[in-house]
Scaffold this active site. Structure first.
Site, PDB file in Angstrom:
ATOM      1  NE  ARG A 141       1.511   0.043   3.633  1.00  0.00           N
ATOM      2  CZ  ARG A 141       1.876   0.543   2.458  1.00  0.00           C
ATOM      3  NH1 ARG A 141       1.588   1.796   2.161  1.00  0.00           N
ATOM      4  NH2 ARG A 141       2.516  -0.186   1.577  1.00  0.00           N
ATOM      5  CD  GLU A 196       9.203  -5.169 -11.352  1.00  0.00           C
ATOM      6  OE1 GLU A 196       8.421  -4.758 -10.486  1.00  0.00           O
ATOM      7  OE2 GLU A 196       8.850  -5.707 -12.410  1.00  0.00           O
TER       8      GLU A 196
HETATM    9  P1  AMP Z   1       9.137  -6.143  -0.925  1.00  0.00           P
HETATM   10  O1  AMP Z   1      10.470  -5.493  -0.733  1.00  0.00           O
HETATM   11  O2  AMP Z   1       8.858  -6.525  -2.335  1.00  0.00           O
HETATM   12  O3  AMP Z   1       8.933  -7.331   0.029  1.00  0.00           O
HETATM   13  O4  AMP Z   1       8.031  -5.069  -0.610  1.00  0.00           O
HETATM   14  C1  AMP Z   1       7.717  -4.785   0.664  1.00  0.00           C
HETATM   15  C2  AMP Z   1       7.088  -3.437   0.804  1.00  0.00           C
HETATM   16  O5  AMP Z   1       6.257  -3.073  -0.312  1.00  0.00           O
HETATM   17  C3  AMP Z   1       6.216  -3.455   2.008  1.00  0.00           C
HETATM   18  O6  AMP Z   1       6.733  -2.475   2.868  1.00  0.00           O
HETATM   19  C4  AMP Z   1       4.837  -3.126   1.543  1.00  0.00           C
HETATM   20  O7  AMP Z   1       4.423  -1.958   2.196  1.00  0.00           O
HETATM   21  C5  AMP Z   1       4.905  -2.850   0.078  1.00  0.00           C
HETATM   22  N1  AMP Z   1       4.100  -3.753  -0.793  1.00  0.00           N
HETATM   23  C6  AMP Z   1       4.582  -4.542  -1.757  1.00  0.00           C
HETATM   24  N2  AMP Z   1       3.606  -5.185  -2.408  1.00  0.00           N
HETATM   25  C7  AMP Z   1       2.451  -4.827  -1.816  1.00  0.00           C
HETATM   26  C8  AMP Z   1       1.077  -5.159  -2.027  1.00  0.00           C
HETATM   27  N3  AMP Z   1       0.670  -6.008  -2.980  1.00  0.00           N
HETATM   28  N4  AMP Z   1       0.167  -4.602  -1.217  1.00  0.00           N
HETATM   29  C9  AMP Z   1       0.549  -3.741  -0.246  1.00  0.00           C
HETATM   30  N5  AMP Z   1       1.815  -3.377  -0.019  1.00  0.00           N
HETATM   31  C10 AMP Z   1       2.765  -3.902  -0.790  1.00  0.00           C
END
Ligand code: AMP
Length: 173
Positions: free
Chosen positions: A61, A98
């Protein structure tokens, strides 16, 4: 405070893709030309005077506004992709999920030493993905000038994992 203009364009989907996750769906934002234009302006504004050479979008995205941002900032656009998707020589950066590990890749010569890079993704959640993107861009020889996101989940403190000078999210939840 979030601009109320955007409220109808971000849809909450409970328990997706797993139980307990409140997924922030930006499909309504993508569907509206008016909302896309305004979001693009908000994303680009803090970086307009920063002489960005390359916008890097994170699969998948991050490609959507990433490409438009590159146009807006008159910069090159480079993809960070999941393993095995990019052709030729690549550089890889693993990161912790995770449960388990994942990694991101970049084409080896996509970034020229000293390029000023803006990393873009749709959501900043725990920050693990964005932190890996920063390490990968630096490995490739770029300088991470900043990161930006359509939205940030403040309660997950992802921003603490990023030590870029400029980290900008248009919406905060
Ligand atoms: P992180 O590595 O935890 O910061 O996760 C980032 C990626 O996970 C991003 O590329 C988002 O597309 C996706 N993501 C994580 N949590 C969400 C959420 N609550 N809603 C939408 N996309 C999420």
């Amino acid at each position: 405070m979030n601009d109320p203009f955007f409220t109808p364009y971000i849809r909450d989907v409970k328990d997706f893709p797993q139980p307990g996750i409140l997924f922030k769906d930006m499909s309504p934002l993508l569907a509206s030309a008016k909302a896309r234009t305004k979001m693009l302006q908000e994303l680009a504004r803090p970086f307009e005077d920063k002489s960005i050479d390359v916008v890097v979008g994170i699969e998948s995205r991050g490609f959507l506004f990433g490409m438009m941002l590159a146009d807006q900032l008159n910069a090159r656009f480079v993809m960070l992709r999941k393993p095995g998707k990019l052709p030729g020589e690549t550089i890889c950066e693993p990161y912790q999920l995770e449960y388990g590990m994942d990694s991101l890749e970049i084409i080896e010569d996509a970034i020229v030493s000293g390029d000023k890079v803006l990393i873009h993704d749709d959501v900043l959640a725990t920050g693990g993905t964005a932190a890996a993107a920063c390490r990968l861009v630096e490995k490739a020889g770029g300088e991470v000038l900043g990161l930006n996101f359509v939205l940030e989940l403040d309660f997950l403190n992802g921003r603490k994992k990023l030590n870029a000078e400029h980290c900008h999210s248009v919406l905060h939840y």
